[in-house]
Motif scaffolding. Structure first.
Motif, mmCIF file in Angstrom:
data_model
loop_
_atom_site.group_PDB
_atom_site.id
_atom_site.type_symbol
_atom_site.label_atom_id
_atom_site.label_comp_id
_atom_site.label_asym_id
_atom_site.label_seq_id
_atom_site.Cartn_x
_atom_site.Cartn_y
_atom_site.Cartn_z
ATOM 1 N N ALA A 30 0.831 -1.210 0.000
ATOM 2 C CA ALA A 30 0.000 0.000 0.000
ATOM 3 C C ALA A 30 0.863 1.256 0.000
ATOM 4 O O ALA A 30 0.586 2.212 -0.730
ATOM 5 C CB ALA A 30 -0.936 -0.010 1.205
ATOM 6 N N VAL A 31 1.917 1.268 0.810
ATOM 7 C CA VAL A 31 2.820 2.423 0.845
ATOM 8 C C VAL A 31 3.487 2.619 -0.512
ATOM 9 O O VAL A 31 3.582 3.737 -1.021
ATOM 10 C CB VAL A 31 3.873 2.252 1.965
ATOM 11 C CG1 VAL A 31 4.971 3.289 1.856
ATOM 12 C CG2 VAL A 31 3.199 2.327 3.320
ATOM 13 N N LYS A 32 3.896 1.537 -1.124
ATOM 14 C CA LYS A 32 4.521 1.609 -2.448
ATOM 15 C C LYS A 32 3.530 2.168 -3.470
ATOM 16 O O LYS A 32 3.889 3.002 -4.297
ATOM 17 C CB LYS A 32 4.981 0.214 -2.863
ATOM 18 C CG LYS A 32 5.609 0.149 -4.217
ATOM 19 C CD LYS A 32 6.043 -1.288 -4.495
ATOM 20 C CE LYS A 32 6.326 -1.506 -5.945
ATOM 21 N NZ LYS A 32 6.631 -2.900 -6.246
ATOM 22 N N LEU A 33 2.279 1.725 -3.397
ATOM 23 C CA LEU A 33 1.266 2.200 -4.335
ATOM 24 C C LEU A 33 0.966 3.682 -4.139
ATOM 25 O O LEU A 33 0.782 4.421 -5.107
ATOM 26 C CB LEU A 33 -0.010 1.379 -4.184
ATOM 27 C CG LEU A 33 -1.160 1.700 -5.117
ATOM 28 C CD1 LEU A 33 -0.754 1.414 -6.559
ATOM 29 C CD2 LEU A 33 -2.385 0.892 -4.753
ATOM 30 N N ILE A 34 0.935 4.136 -2.895
ATOM 31 C CA ILE A 34 0.641 5.540 -2.606
ATOM 32 C C ILE A 34 1.722 6.458 -3.166
ATOM 33 O O ILE A 34 1.435 7.522 -3.715
ATOM 34 C CB ILE A 34 0.474 5.750 -1.086
ATOM 35 C CG1 ILE A 34 -0.828 5.106 -0.626
ATOM 36 C CG2 ILE A 34 0.499 7.223 -0.733
ATOM 37 C CD1 ILE A 34 -0.971 5.038 0.876
ATOM 38 N N PHE A 35 2.983 6.042 -3.054
ATOM 39 C CA PHE A 35 4.080 6.902 -3.473
ATOM 40 C C PHE A 35 4.496 6.712 -4.926
ATOM 41 O O PHE A 35 5.425 7.374 -5.379
ATOM 42 C CB PHE A 35 5.285 6.698 -2.548
ATOM 43 C CG PHE A 35 5.056 7.283 -1.188
ATOM 44 C CD1 PHE A 35 4.994 8.652 -1.011
ATOM 45 C CD2 PHE A 35 4.884 6.459 -0.095
ATOM 46 C CE1 PHE A 35 4.771 9.191 0.233
ATOM 47 C CE2 PHE A 35 4.655 6.992 1.159
ATOM 48 C CZ PHE A 35 4.595 8.362 1.323
ATOM 49 N N LYS A 36 3.796 5.847 -5.656
ATOM 50 C CA LYS A 36 4.125 5.691 -7.067
ATOM 51 C C LYS A 36 3.662 6.919 -7.848
ATOM 52 O O LYS A 36 2.767 7.650 -7.433
ATOM 53 C CB LYS A 36 3.435 4.446 -7.642
ATOM 54 C CG LYS A 36 4.110 3.154 -7.259
ATOM 55 C CD LYS A 36 3.427 1.995 -7.887
ATOM 56 C CE LYS A 36 4.061 1.756 -9.222
ATOM 57 N NZ LYS A 36 3.631 0.494 -9.818
ATOM 58 N N VAL A 38 1.639 9.041 -10.305
ATOM 59 C CA VAL A 38 0.266 8.953 -10.778
ATOM 60 C C VAL A 38 0.252 9.247 -12.275
ATOM 61 O O VAL A 38 0.709 10.302 -12.719
ATOM 62 C CB VAL A 38 -0.651 9.951 -10.032
ATOM 63 C CG1 VAL A 38 -2.060 9.873 -10.561
ATOM 64 C CG2 VAL A 38 -0.617 9.667 -8.551
ATOM 65 N N VAL A 54 -12.009 5.699 -5.085
ATOM 66 C CA VAL A 54 -12.495 5.991 -3.737
ATOM 67 C C VAL A 54 -14.011 5.855 -3.684
ATOM 68 O O VAL A 54 -14.572 5.270 -2.746
ATOM 69 C CB VAL A 54 -12.061 7.407 -3.304
ATOM 70 C CG1 VAL A 54 -12.646 7.778 -1.960
ATOM 71 C CG2 VAL A 54 -10.550 7.509 -3.291
#
Length: 81
Positions: A30-36, A38, A54
């Motif tokens: 999840a952290v990796k996905l958030i900081f990828k 966009v 969302v």
């Protein structure tokens, strides 16, 4: 060729090494996905492109909120199994 030598080059860990028994792997993902980065298509409505996941996840989480996961439940003095 095995994947193990390549993991040493990439400094990658096995999924079961992220926390005890791999329990922290979903959090790491999840952290990796958030900081990828966009990637929004050029002609897309940027607000809807970001809010659509969302908007679809919120009803699913609300539905999960009413699913009983324990044994007996008590609401307003009444007990249900």
């Amino acid at each position: 060729m095995s994947a193990k030598p390549w993991q040493g080059f990439r400094c990658a860990l096995d999924p079961n090494r992220a926390g005890p028994g791999g329990l922290l792997q979903p959090i790491a993902d999840a952290v990796k996905l958030i900081f990828k980065e966009v990637l929004v298509p050029a002609k897309a409505d940027k607000l809807m492109f970001i809010l659509a996941p969302v908007i679809t996840a919120i009803p699913a989480l609300i539905i999960l909120g009413v699913v009983p996961v324990g044994g007996w439940s008590q609401v307003f003095g009444r007990q249900w199994r």
